[in-house]
Motif scaffolding. Structure first.
Motif, PDB file in Angstrom:
ATOM      1  N   GLY A 121       0.780  -1.229   0.000  1.00 43.73           N
ATOM      2  CA  GLY A 121       0.000   0.000   0.000  1.00 43.73           C
ATOM      3  C   GLY A 121       0.808   1.274   0.000  1.00 43.73           C
ATOM      4  N   ALA A 122       2.122   1.193  -0.254  1.00 43.06           N
ATOM      5  CA  ALA A 122       2.974   2.384  -0.248  1.00 43.06           C
ATOM      6  C   ALA A 122       3.895   2.378  -1.461  1.00 43.06           C
ATOM      7  CB  ALA A 122       3.799   2.439   1.035  1.00 43.06           C
ATOM      8  N   GLU A 123       4.337   3.556  -1.858  1.00 44.57           N
ATOM      9  CA  GLU A 123       5.296   3.667  -2.944  1.00 44.57           C
ATOM     10  C   GLU A 123       6.672   3.207  -2.483  1.00 44.57           C
ATOM     11  OE1 GLU A 123       5.281   4.709  -6.303  1.00 44.57           O
ATOM     12  OE2 GLU A 123       3.161   4.266  -5.999  1.00 44.57           O
ATOM     13  N   PRO A 124       7.418   2.472  -3.323  1.00 46.49           N
ATOM     14  CA  PRO A 124       8.774   2.062  -2.943  1.00 46.49           C
ATOM     15  C   PRO A 124       9.667   3.261  -2.642  1.00 46.49           C
ATOM     16  CG  PRO A 124       8.017   0.821  -4.851  1.00 46.49           C
ATOM     17  CD  PRO A 124       7.018   1.924  -4.629  1.00 46.49           C
ATOM     18  N   LEU A 125      10.604   3.049  -1.745  1.00 51.94           N
ATOM     19  CA  LEU A 125      11.501   4.100  -1.286  1.00 51.94           C
ATOM     20  C   LEU A 125      12.936   3.648  -1.493  1.00 51.94           C
ATOM     21  CD1 LEU A 125      12.108   6.673   0.474  1.00 51.94           C
ATOM     22  CD2 LEU A 125      11.919   5.166   2.469  1.00 51.94           C
ATOM     23  N   THR A 126      13.747   4.463  -2.180  1.00 55.43           N
ATOM     24  CA  THR A 126      15.164   4.144  -2.386  1.00 55.43           C
ATOM     25  C   THR A 126      16.016   5.111  -1.570  1.00 55.43           C
ATOM     26  OG1 THR A 126      14.765   3.317  -4.626  1.00 55.43           O
ATOM     27  CG2 THR A 126      17.023   3.898  -4.070  1.00 55.43           C
ATOM     28  N   VAL A 127      16.949   4.556  -0.809  1.00 52.15           N
ATOM     29  CA  VAL A 127      17.851   5.369   0.010  1.00 52.15           C
ATOM     30  C   VAL A 127      19.276   5.082  -0.439  1.00 52.15           C
ATOM     31  CG1 VAL A 127      18.698   5.815   2.339  1.00 52.15           C
ATOM     32  CG2 VAL A 127      16.265   5.373   1.958  1.00 52.15           C
ATOM     33  N   PRO A 128      20.001   6.091  -0.940  1.00 56.93           N
ATOM     34  CA  PRO A 128      21.365   5.851  -1.422  1.00 56.93           C
ATOM     35  C   PRO A 128      22.324   5.569  -0.281  1.00 56.93           C
ATOM     36  CG  PRO A 128      20.860   8.189  -1.453  1.00 56.93           C
ATOM     37  CD  PRO A 128      19.586   7.493  -1.086  1.00 56.93           C
TER      38      PRO A 128
END
Length: 303
Positions: A224-231
């Motif tokens: 239910g959430a947008e994917p999150l990318t953390v460098p």
């Protein structure tokens, strides 16, 4: 203070450092050899302890010199070993080749870890009192399942590192809150090579996924959430052994402390970036003060 329980492996890492790893049938000359306490379970325990949590280790070592050294190393790192059994026979070992690019190849011989196929008396009580239970796949799957189900009964967050990667039974996945594969493990579990697509596919089985991407950072996905990318911070790696375990152990502490996922992932990536700049697994894991100092430095340089 948070309390992290770890159910998993303890190994003595036998590490050879070479310019280039040998191909099949090839012999190469190494420049250095070290024995370093490791094992994915013990590594994650040390990482979490260094990151500032109370940590208890559930597992087994052999009745040999390696076993004594492994127990002592955990205790010196601040890990409680009251639930670390001693069994007849050898301790687990990991035979590791590290090349000049910081890459590694590993052969694990389970030893005492193979005897951890069930929860011993008192293990469930320990798990019930923890903020999170860390699991990996270097001990028999029966114990991993028993630990996960015990955690579920007591509403304790379960975090599974699916390594060495293997098919995961539905009853285990049903008791996992957060799955943390690397991009290769995610592909093996789903048959999908794109990490974002693989993470989305895994959400059919678990509610939250973090796919670690090495130098590229990490990808978080939740239902239910947008994917999150953390460098990840940009560093020069000298030895990537234990970096994933550093990430998971530190992430578990951050989440247990109530940090938002983005902040928790950034903190864990900072810890992993420090570890790859040092040799060894448990010996490379940074302390909380080092992680905080580097995280502050990263913020100054990006602001």
């Amino acid at each position: 203070m948070t309390h992290i329980a770890v159910l998993g492996s303890t190994n003595m890492d036998l590490v050879a450092y070479v310019a280039k790893a040998p191909q099949r049938g090839e012999t190469v000359t190494g420049r250095e050899f070290r024995t370093i306490p490791g094992g994915k379970g013990a590594n994650q325990a040390v990482a979490a302890a260094h990151a500032g949590s109370d940590v208890s280790m559930i597992g087994a070592v052999g009745a040999d010199a390696f076993g004594s050294q492994l127990r002592t190393t955990l205790e010196h790192s601040g890990v409680d070993t009251d639930h670390l059994r001693t069994t007849e026979g050898p301790s687990g070992t990991a035979h590791i080749v590290v090349d000049d690019e910081g890459g590694n190849a590993i052969v694990v011989v389970p030893g005492a870890n193979a005897t951890v196929d069930h929860l011993a008396p008192g293990d469930e009580v320990l798990i019930a009192g923890a903020d999170a239970l860390l699991l990996q796949l270097e001990i028999p799957l029966a114990a991993v399942l028993a630990g996960a189900e015990a955690a579920r009964r007591h509403s304790v967050r379960t975090i599974l590192t699916p390594s060495p990667v293997q098919s995961l039974p539905p009853e285990l996945l049903a008791s996992i809150d957060l799955l943390v594969p690397n991009e290769h493990e995610a592909a093996a579990l789903t048959g999908v090579t794109d990490p974002r697509e693989a993470a989305t596919a895994l959400l059919d089985q678990v509610p939250e996924v973090v796919v670690t991407l090495g130098a590229a950072g990490s990808l978080y996905a939740a239902r239910g959430a947008e994917p999150l990318t953390v460098p990840a911070p940009r560093v020069t790696a000298v030895d990537s052994t234990g970096a994933g375990d550093t990430f998971v152990g530190t992430l578990a502490v951050a989440l247990a402390e109530g940090r938002p996922m983005r902040a928790a992932l950034a903190w864990a990536s900072t810890a992993a970036s420090l570890s790859v700049q040092r040799v060894g697994a448990s010996s490379s894991m940074p302390y909380r003060s080092e992680i905080d100092a580097q995280a502050a430095s990263n913020t100054r340089h990006t602001s």
